[in-house]
Write a protein that holds these residues in place. Sequence first.
Motif, PDB file in Angstrom:
ATOM      1  N   LEU A 150     -53.261 -36.452  25.551  1.00 17.63           N
ATOM      2  CA  LEU A 150     -54.321 -35.650  24.962  1.00 17.63           C
ATOM      3  C   LEU A 150     -55.024 -36.466  23.900  1.00 17.63           C
ATOM      4  CD1 LEU A 150     -53.294 -33.273  22.214  1.00 17.63           C
ATOM      5  CD2 LEU A 150     -51.473 -34.180  23.605  1.00 17.63           C
ATOM      6  N   ARG A 151     -56.267 -36.113  23.649  1.00 17.79           N
ATOM      7  CA  ARG A 151     -57.070 -36.810  22.652  1.00 17.79           C
ATOM      8  C   ARG A 151     -57.160 -35.953  21.398  1.00 17.79           C
ATOM      9  NH1 ARG A 151     -62.428 -37.413  24.452  1.00 17.79           N
ATOM     10  NH2 ARG A 151     -62.716 -39.083  22.981  1.00 17.79           N
ATOM     11  N   VAL A 152     -56.975 -36.599  20.239  1.00 19.98           N
ATOM     12  CA  VAL A 152     -57.028 -35.912  18.956  1.00 19.98           C
ATOM     13  C   VAL A 152     -58.058 -36.624  18.082  1.00 19.98           C
ATOM     14  CG1 VAL A 152     -55.709 -35.269  16.901  1.00 19.98           C
ATOM     15  CG2 VAL A 152     -54.628 -35.183  19.155  1.00 19.98           C
ATOM     16  N   ARG A 153     -59.011 -35.853  17.581  1.00 19.97           N
ATOM     17  CA  ARG A 153     -60.054 -36.391  16.705  1.00 19.97           C
ATOM     18  C   ARG A 153     -59.490 -36.643  15.319  1.00 19.97           C
ATOM     19  NH1 ARG A 153     -63.289 -34.187  12.986  1.00 19.97           N
ATOM     20  NH2 ARG A 153     -62.555 -32.098  13.477  1.00 19.97           N
ATOM     21  N   GLN A 154     -59.975 -37.678  14.682  1.00 19.81           N
ATOM     22  CA  GLN A 154     -59.551 -38.029  13.328  1.00 19.81           C
ATOM     23  C   GLN A 154     -59.975 -36.889  12.392  1.00 19.81           C
ATOM     24  OE1 GLN A 154     -59.462 -38.662  10.157  1.00 19.81           O
ATOM     25  NE2 GLN A 154     -60.187 -40.704   9.757  1.00 19.81           N
ATOM     26  N   PRO A 155     -59.015 -36.200  11.757  1.00 21.34           N
ATOM     27  CA  PRO A 155     -59.353 -35.016  10.962  1.00 21.34           C
ATOM     28  C   PRO A 155     -59.662 -35.278   9.491  1.00 21.34           C
ATOM     29  CG  PRO A 155     -56.990 -35.195  11.156  1.00 21.34           C
ATOM     30  CD  PRO A 155     -57.583 -36.350  11.938  1.00 21.34           C
ATOM     31  N   ASN A 156     -59.552 -36.513   9.064  1.00 18.64           N
ATOM     32  CA  ASN A 156     -59.772 -36.832   7.660  1.00 18.64           C
ATOM     33  C   ASN A 156     -61.270 -36.938   7.383  1.00 18.64           C
ATOM     34  OD1 ASN A 156     -58.807 -37.379   5.093  1.00 18.64           O
ATOM     35  ND2 ASN A 156     -58.465 -39.545   5.460  1.00 18.64           N
ATOM     36  N   TYR A 157     -61.660 -36.913   6.133  1.00 22.65           N
ATOM     37  CA  TYR A 157     -63.068 -37.001   5.766  1.00 22.65           C
ATOM     38  C   TYR A 157     -63.572 -38.444   5.739  1.00 22.65           C
ATOM     39  CZ  TYR A 157     -61.309 -38.233   1.147  1.00 22.65           C
ATOM     40  OH  TYR A 157     -60.665 -38.850   0.110  1.00 22.65           O
ATOM     41  N   ARG A 158     -62.657 -39.389   5.899  1.00 23.84           N
ATOM     42  CA  ARG A 158     -63.034 -40.801   5.984  1.00 23.84           C
ATOM     43  C   ARG A 158     -62.031 -41.514   6.869  1.00 23.84           C
ATOM     44  NH1 ARG A 158     -61.271 -44.017   0.589  1.00 23.84           N
ATOM     45  NH2 ARG A 158     -59.090 -43.474   0.675  1.00 23.84           N
ATOM     46  N   GLY A 159     -62.413 -42.683   7.368  1.00 26.20           N
ATOM     47  CA  GLY A 159     -61.512 -43.456   8.215  1.00 26.20           C
ATOM     48  C   GLY A 159     -60.292 -43.914   7.440  1.00 26.20           C
ATOM     49  N   LEU A 160     -59.249 -44.274   8.193  1.00 22.36           N
ATOM     50  CA  LEU A 160     -58.034 -44.753   7.538  1.00 22.36           C
ATOM     51  C   LEU A 160     -57.321 -45.755   8.432  1.00 22.36           C
ATOM     52  CD1 LEU A 160     -55.457 -42.875   8.916  1.00 22.36           C
ATOM     53  CD2 LEU A 160     -56.751 -41.203   7.644  1.00 22.36           C
ATOM     54  N   ARG A 161     -56.496 -46.560   7.818  1.00 23.13           N
ATOM     55  CA  ARG A 161     -55.708 -47.538   8.568  1.00 23.13           C
ATOM     56  C   ARG A 161     -54.628 -46.814   9.368  1.00 23.13           C
ATOM     57  NH1 ARG A 161     -57.237 -52.401   6.736  1.00 23.13           N
ATOM     58  NH2 ARG A 161     -57.937 -52.581   4.601  1.00 23.13           N
TER      59      ARG A 161
END
Length: 133
Positions: free
Chosen positions: A26-37
């Motif tokens: 399954l695909r999960v979208r990045q839920p944070n307000y900014r990118g992360l390592r």
Amino acid sequence: MLEHTPIQSSGFSNIGPEDQRTGFCLRVRQPNYRGLRLSLVEGIRVVVDGHEFPAASNRYRMAGRTYSLQELDAETQVRWPVGTAMEVLVDKPGGLAAGVHLVEVEVLLRHPYFPPQFRPTPVHDRRHITIIR
């Protein structure tokens, strides 16, 4: 096109040939307000129809590479950008039956700039999505 919720309905499928399914993806979208390592991702716990698949047992695909949870922890160069989906690969012999499934995820992120008592809670999402075959 990415949907607003973390769980993406596109990309929800079984892994492997029809007669030799090894699990599902399954695909999960990045839920944070900014990118992360990737080293700040503590895993993604998946529940399908009430059956839990712990974050430590899943594998994660980002930027053309598949990672175990331990490998995510060590990956300090690759980022999970906002607006990008990560694939979560879940081992389940035989895969999932065709049809509608209730899927839940808990995205666990490390926020090193917050003191422990103020760290955000994990991101939860729950929705019905369909495996075609």
